[in-house]
Design an enzyme around this catalytic site. Structure first.
Site, PDB file in Angstrom:
ATOM      1  N   TYR A  72       0.852  -1.182   0.000  1.00 36.14           N
ATOM      2  CA  TYR A  72       0.000   0.000   0.000  1.00 36.14           C
ATOM      3  C   TYR A  72       0.894   1.239   0.000  1.00 36.14           C
ATOM      4  O   TYR A  72       1.854   1.311  -0.752  1.00 36.14           O
ATOM      5  CB  TYR A  72      -0.965  -0.056   1.198  1.00 36.14           C
ATOM      6  CG  TYR A  72      -2.143   0.860   1.037  1.00 36.14           C
ATOM      7  CD1 TYR A  72      -2.959   0.793  -0.099  1.00 36.14           C
ATOM      8  CD2 TYR A  72      -2.450   1.798   1.998  1.00 36.14           C
ATOM      9  CE1 TYR A  72      -4.035   1.642  -0.265  1.00 36.14           C
ATOM     10  CE2 TYR A  72      -3.528   2.657   1.854  1.00 36.14           C
ATOM     11  CZ  TYR A  72      -4.323   2.574   0.715  1.00 36.14           C
ATOM     12  OH  TYR A  72      -5.381   3.417   0.554  1.00 36.14           O
TER      13      TYR A  72
ATOM     14  N   LYS B  58     -20.167 -20.515 -10.365  1.00 40.14           N
ATOM     15  CA  LYS B  58     -19.484 -20.331 -11.651  1.00 40.14           C
ATOM     16  C   LYS B  58     -18.069 -19.820 -11.423  1.00 40.14           C
ATOM     17  O   LYS B  58     -17.111 -20.252 -12.089  1.00 40.14           O
ATOM     18  CB  LYS B  58     -20.278 -19.337 -12.499  1.00 40.14           C
ATOM     19  CG  LYS B  58     -19.855 -19.270 -13.953  1.00 40.14           C
ATOM     20  CD  LYS B  58     -20.116 -20.594 -14.650  1.00 40.14           C
ATOM     21  CE  LYS B  58     -19.908 -20.516 -16.139  1.00 40.14           C
ATOM     22  NZ  LYS B  58     -21.040 -19.926 -16.851  1.00 40.14           N
TER      23      LYS B  58
ATOM     24  N   GLU C 252     -24.212 -14.193 -17.310  1.00 39.25           N
ATOM     25  CA  GLU C 252     -24.826 -15.463 -16.912  1.00 39.25           C
ATOM     26  C   GLU C 252     -26.286 -15.245 -16.513  1.00 39.25           C
ATOM     27  O   GLU C 252     -26.636 -14.242 -15.868  1.00 39.25           O
ATOM     28  CB  GLU C 252     -24.057 -16.034 -15.711  1.00 39.25           C
ATOM     29  CG  GLU C 252     -24.344 -17.490 -15.427  1.00 39.25           C
ATOM     30  CD  GLU C 252     -23.524 -18.421 -16.314  1.00 39.25           C
ATOM     31  OE1 GLU C 252     -23.874 -19.613 -16.388  1.00 39.25           O
ATOM     32  OE2 GLU C 252     -22.545 -17.963 -16.910  1.00 39.25           O
TER      33      GLU C 252
ATOM     34  N   GLY D 242     -34.254 -19.807 -28.085  1.00 45.71           N
ATOM     35  CA  GLY D 242     -33.781 -18.895 -27.061  1.00 45.71           C
ATOM     36  C   GLY D 242     -32.322 -18.557 -27.282  1.00 45.71           C
ATOM     37  O   GLY D 242     -31.763 -18.779 -28.359  1.00 45.71           O
TER      38      GLY D 242
ATOM     39  N   ALA E 138     -29.463 -19.877 -26.110  1.00 47.50           N
ATOM     40  CA  ALA E 138     -28.538 -20.967 -26.421  1.00 47.50           C
ATOM     41  C   ALA E 138     -28.788 -21.510 -27.822  1.00 47.50           C
ATOM     42  O   ALA E 138     -27.851 -21.770 -28.581  1.00 47.50           O
ATOM     43  CB  ALA E 138     -28.671 -22.078 -25.384  1.00 47.50           C
TER      44      ALA E 138
ATOM     45  N   ASN F 163     -32.478 -29.372 -19.972  1.00 52.08           N
ATOM     46  CA  ASN F 163     -32.160 -29.755 -18.594  1.00 52.08           C
ATOM     47  C   ASN F 163     -33.327 -29.412 -17.681  1.00 52.08           C
ATOM     48  O   ASN F 163     -33.983 -28.399 -17.867  1.00 52.08           O
ATOM     49  CB  ASN F 163     -30.894 -29.023 -18.107  1.00 52.08           C
ATOM     50  CG  ASN F 163     -29.643 -29.850 -18.317  1.00 52.08           C
ATOM     51  OD1 ASN F 163     -29.678 -31.064 -18.184  1.00 52.08           O
ATOM     52  ND2 ASN F 163     -28.545 -29.191 -18.636  1.00 52.08           N
TER      53      ASN F 163
END
Length: 753
Positions: free
Chosen positions: A42, A97, A139, A199, A201, A290
Site C-alpha cells: 500500500y 461459476k 450469466e 432462445g 442458447a 435440462n
C-alpha cells in the site's frame, strides 16, 4: 458413469453454510507480514505501479490481477431452470461459476449481481467496471435482453464479453457435432439441421454452426409455435428472423423427417420416437434440455440403433457440459490480453475439444470417469475431468486470437505456454475425484463403526447418497434415529442399515472366532463377550472379517492408537505384521505422502524400506508416480549423526529388494521438495521433487502433519492404514464428516491394498 447422487435440501444448505457461508475466499498472493511488506503493498510503495499504469495502461496486466480476473455477472432474470429469481437469489449460482473458473483453469473470478432488469442500466454498470477485469462472463440473463446486453457491451468494451448461456453451449455442441459427423461420414455443409428452442442458447448454436460451414437453407429453427419460416409474424423478433428460411414445413414433426441432425435446447418430451424414426441414416440427436432431455438415449435407441445421442446430463454418455468451454476460452483469451472472444476463438475451442476426444484416453481419466473411454458413438465429447484440457484448449484459443488480431500481447512459444498451463493446475481435486469414482465403481458395503456420532452418520448418509455403495452403521436404532433427526436427516433413517450385537444373528460366530484368536493372549470367555458384544470397534472388525461388509471406517471418537489396538484383536495390524500408516497431505497444488504416521514407533532401516514400499503403493493408487525420499536433518552423510544412520541405510535395504520407483536419501525436507535445493546434488536418484516422505519416527511424522494442518491449512487424508488383509481406515478424532467420507472412499477403493 451413472450419477446416483441424491441431493437433499438440508445437505445443499449445509454445503453452502459450512465451514463458512458461501463458496469463495480471497487470499493475498504476496507477503503481508512485515511493515515493509505493507509499505510495498500500500502506501507509499503502491504509488509506483499506479504511476506506471497511468503512463502505460497496458502495464495493468503486469502489476495487478486484471490479467487473470473475470467477473461473473447476472441480474437473476433466468436462473438455471428456475426463472426470474432476482439478483440476490442468483448469487449462489454466480459464486459456483466463479469456483468453476478457478477449479478448471486457475482463473480468478468474482461474482457480481446487478439489481436491475433495465438493459441500459445493466450495460452502463458493467461498462463502468471494465478497468477492473480482464474479461466479463454474463450469466442467467433472460432473452431477448441478453442479446442486447452482450452485443452492446462487446461494442463498448475492450475486454472479452461472453454470455455463457449462449456461446458456452454452442461451443460444446459444435465440438460434439464435429465428431458425430466424423463418425457418420457426413460433412457439415451437406447435413440438414433442425433446432428446437429459439432462445439464447439455441440461436447461438445455430449461428456458430453456420460460421463453421452449415448452410443457412439447410438449418430449420423451431420454437413453441413451430417452424420459423420466412414471412411468419407470430412470436418473432429480430434474432429469430435472422434464421427464418423459405420452406413449406410448419411443425417440428415435419422438419424432423429426413433430418441428419437434431439440436434441442427446449423442454422434456419435445421429441417423439416417431420423429426420430423419420430422420436420415445415422442421425445425430443432441437433446440438451435440462434437467430432462427432449428424448432420452434409451428412447431414441429403441427406434434407431444407428443414432448418436448426446444430452446435458452426467448420467448419460456424451454430456454437453459448458465447463468444457468457458474456463479454457477465458484462460486462452486472458493470456494474450485479448480485446474480445470472437467466432474464430470459439471454433478453435470446439475443434480442440473434438480432437482431444479422438485421442487415446489416459488411464487416470478412465479411473476418474468410472469406465474405459474410447472414441466412438458413446464418447464424442471429452469428460470435464480430463487433465489434458488445460494445456490443450487454451493454446488453440490463444493461437486463434493472435491470428485474428485481438491479442494485445501475443504468446511467442505456444509449446512452452502449454507446459506452464500444465504446471499451474492443482492436482488435488482430480485425485479426490478419482478416489470417489473408484469407490462408486466398487459399490462396497461400508461399515461405519461409530453410529453414535453425528459426523459419522452424516458421512454414512453421504456415502450412500453419493452412490458409493451400502452404508452399514454400528449403533442402536433409536439412538441413530434421534441423532439423524437432530441434524435434519430424518428421512435417511430408512436408508441406512443399523447393526448391533442385539440384532445380529452372527454374534456367537463372532465370539468363537475371537476366542480362538485371543485365548492364549490372556482373554477368557467373559472378556471375549465384552469385546465382541460391547465394543463397537471390535464388533465392526468382526463383521468385516466375516464378510458382512467390504470395508470399515472407525476412529472418529477414540484415539487412533487405541483403536488400532482394538482392531488388532481381530486382524494382524501391528508393525510386526507389516501394517503401515500413510497420510496424504495436500497444500497449494502439491500432494505429499508421509509415513509412517500410525504404526511404527521407531522403525529400523528395514521397516523404513517397508514404509517406502507401502507409501509408493498408496501413491500409485492415487494416480501418482512415486518418488520416495528418506528425510532427516542431514543430507547424504552431513552432518554425521548416529540418529541419521538408519535413514542412510534404508535406501540400501530397498537396493537389496529391487523396486520399480525412484528413491534416495538421507536428505533434508527442502532438498527433497525444492528443485533448486535438489540441484545442488546432481547425483541424486530422484527424477524430480519427492512426493513420498519417509520420516525417522512416528512422532516426527505426526508433528509434521499436524504442523502443516494447523499452520498452513493443508488438507489431510489419513492416516491410510495399509498392509491389512481387509480395508480398514482409521479417522482422527478431529475429523469432519467430509474427512470421514474421504476415508470411507479410500477403504472402498482399496487404496494401499
Amino acid at each position: 458413469m451413472a450419477d446416483k447422487s441424491k441431493v437433499t435440501r438440508e445437505e445443499a444448505l449445509s454445503y453452502h453454510l459450512d465451514p463458512r457461508p458461501g463458496k469463495i475466499d480471497i487470499q493475498a498472493s504476496t507477503p503481508m507480514t512485515t511493515q515493509r511488506d505493507l509499505s510495498l503493498a500500500y502506501s507509499p510503495g503502491v504509488a509506483v505501479p499506479c504511476e506506471a499504469i497511468a503512463g502505460n495502461p497496458e502495464t495493468a496486466y503486469d502489476y495487478t490481477t486484471k490479467g487473470n480476473l473475470v467477473a461473473v455477472i447476472s441480474n437473476g432474470t433466468a436462473v438455471l431452470g428456475l426463472g426470474n429469481l432476482g439478483a440476490l437469489a442468483s448469487k449462489p449460482v454466480m459464486e459456483g461459476k466463479a469456483v468453476l473458473f478457478k477449479r478448471f483453469a486457475d482463473v480468478n473470478s468474482i461474482d457480481i449481481e446487478l439489481d436491475t432488469e433495465d438493459p441500459e442500466e445493466f450495460i452502463k454498470a458493467v461498462r463502468l467496471m471494465g478497468p477492473t477485469f480482464g474479461g466479463i462472463n454474463l450469466e442467467d440473463i433472460k432473452a431477448p435482453e441478453c442479446f442486447i446486453i452482450e452485443q452492446t457491451l462487446k461494442e463498448q468494451m475492450d475486454i472479452p464479453v461472453f454470455h455463457d448461456d449462449q456461446h458456452g453451449t454452442a461451443v460444446i455442441c459444435a465440438a460434439g457435432l464435429i465428431n458425430a459427423l466424423h463418425l457418420s461420414n457426413k460433412k457439415i455443409e451437406d447435413v440438414r439441421i433442425v433446432l428446437n428452442g429459439a432462445g439464447a442458447a439455441g440461436i447461438a448454436c445455430l449461428e456458430l454452426l453456420k460460421a463453421m460451414g452449415a448452410r443457412h437453407e439447410n438449418c430449420i429453427m423451431c420454437d413453441t409455435k413451430g417452424v420459423i419460416y420466412r414471412g411468419r409474424a407470430e412470436g418473432m423478433n429480430q434474432w429469430k428472423s435472422a434464421h427464418a428460411v423459405q420452406t413449406d414445413l410448419r411443425t417440428l414433426e415435419e422438419a424432423m423427417d429426413g433430418a441428419d441432425v437434431f439440436l434441442g435446447v427446449s423442454v422434456k418430451g419435445a421429441v417423439t420416437q416417431d420423429m426420430v424414426a423419420s430422420m436420415a441414416d445415422n442421425p445425430v440427436i443432441f437433446a440438451m434440455a435440462n434437467p430432462d432431455p427432449e428424448i432420452t438415449p434409451e428412447e431414441a435407441h429403441e427406434v434407431r440403433v444407428d443414432a448418436i445421442v448426446a444430452t446435458g446430463r452426467s448420467d448419460y454418455p456424451n454430456q454437453v457440459n459448458n465447463v468444457l468451454g468457458f474456463p479454457y476460452l477465458f484462460r486462452g483469451a486472458l493470456d494474450i490480453h485479448a480485446r474480445a472472444i470472437n467466432d474464430e476463438m470459439k471454433i478453435a475451442c470446439a475443434e480442440a475439444l473434438a480432437e482431444l476426444a479422438r485421442q487415446d484416453v489416459p488411464d487416470e481419466v478412465a479411473v476418474a470417469y468410472g469406465r474405459k473411454l474410447t472414441f466412438g458413438r458413446d464418447y464424442i465429447i471429452p469428460t470435464p475431468f480430463d487433465p489434458r484440457l488445460i494445456y490443450t484448449v487454451p493454446p488453440a484459443v490463444a493461437k486463434a486470437g493472435m491470428e485474428t488480431g485481438v491479442a494485445r500481447r501475443p504468446i511467442i512459444d505456444l509449446d512452452a505456454y502449454a507446459q506452464t498451463l500444465n504446471a499451474r493446475m492443482d492436482p488435488t481435486a482430480s485425485v479426490l475425484r478419482g478416489i470417489n469414482a473408484r469407490a462408486r465403481a466398487a459399490q462396497a458395503r461400508m461399515i461405519f463403526a461409530e453410529g453414535d456420532d453425528v459426523r459419522v452418520l452424516r458421512a454414512a448418509v453421504a456415502y450412500q447418497r453419493n452412490g458409493m455403495g451400502k452404508a452399514i452403521v454400528v449403533g442402536r436404532e433409536a439412538d441413530v434415529k434421534q441423532k439423524l433427526e437432530s441434524v435434519g436427516l430424518a428421512d435417511a433413517v430408512r436408508e441406512l442399515q443399523v447393526v448391533n450385537a442385539a440384532n445380529t444373528p452372527h454374534l456367537e460366530t463372532y465370539k468363537a472366532f475371537l476366542y480362538d484368536r485371543l485365548q492364549r493372549k490372556g482373554h477368557d470367555r467373559q472378556d471375549i463377550h465384552r469385546l465382541a458384544a460391547r465394543d463397537r470397534h471390535v464388533f465392526a472388525s468382526l463383521m468385516l472379517a466375516h464378510g458382512h461388509g467390504d470395508g470399515l471406517v472407525t476412529g472418529a471418537t477414540r484415539k487412533s492408537a487405541h483403536v488400532l489396538d482394538l482392531i488388532g484383536h481381530v486382524f494382524d495390524a501391528s508393525a510386526q505384521d507389516g501394517a503401515v500408516g500413510v497420510t496424504v497431505l495436500m497444500h497449494r497444488g502439491k500432494i505429499v505422502l508421509i509415513g509412517d504416521t500410525l504404526v511404527h514407533e521407531w522403525p529400523d532401516a528395514e521397516d523404513l524400506a517397508l514404509i517406502a514400499q507401502r507409501g509408493a503403493t498408496v501413491a500409485r493408487g492415487l494416480g501418482i508416480e512415486p518418488r520416495v525420499a528418506f528425510v532427516s536433518f542431514s543430507t547424504f552423510g552431513y552432518p554425521v549423526s548416529e540418529r541419521a544412520e538408519k535413514m542412510k541405510r534404508a535406501p540400501e535395504a530397498l537396493d537389496a529388494i529391487g523396486v520399480d520407483f525412484d528413491y534416495d536419501g538421507e536428505m533434508t525436507v527442502d532438498v527433497a521438495l525444492n528443485p533448486d535445493s535438489m540441484a545442488h546434488y546432481p547425483f541424486t536418484r530422484l527424477s524430480g521433487p519427492a512426493n513420498v516422505l519417509v520420516v525417522p519416527a512416528r512422532h516426527s511424522a505426526s508433528i509434521s502433519v499436524k504442523l502443516m494442518q494447523e499452520m498452513a491449512g493443508a488438507t489431510i487424508i489419513g492416516p491410510i492404514l495399509t498392509g491389512l488383509e481387509h480395508p480398514v481406515q482409521i479417522c482422527s478424532t478431529s475429523s469432519t464428516a467430509s474427512d470421514i467420507l474421504n476415508m470411507a472412499a479410500m477403504a472402498a477403493s482399496r487404496i494401499g491394498h
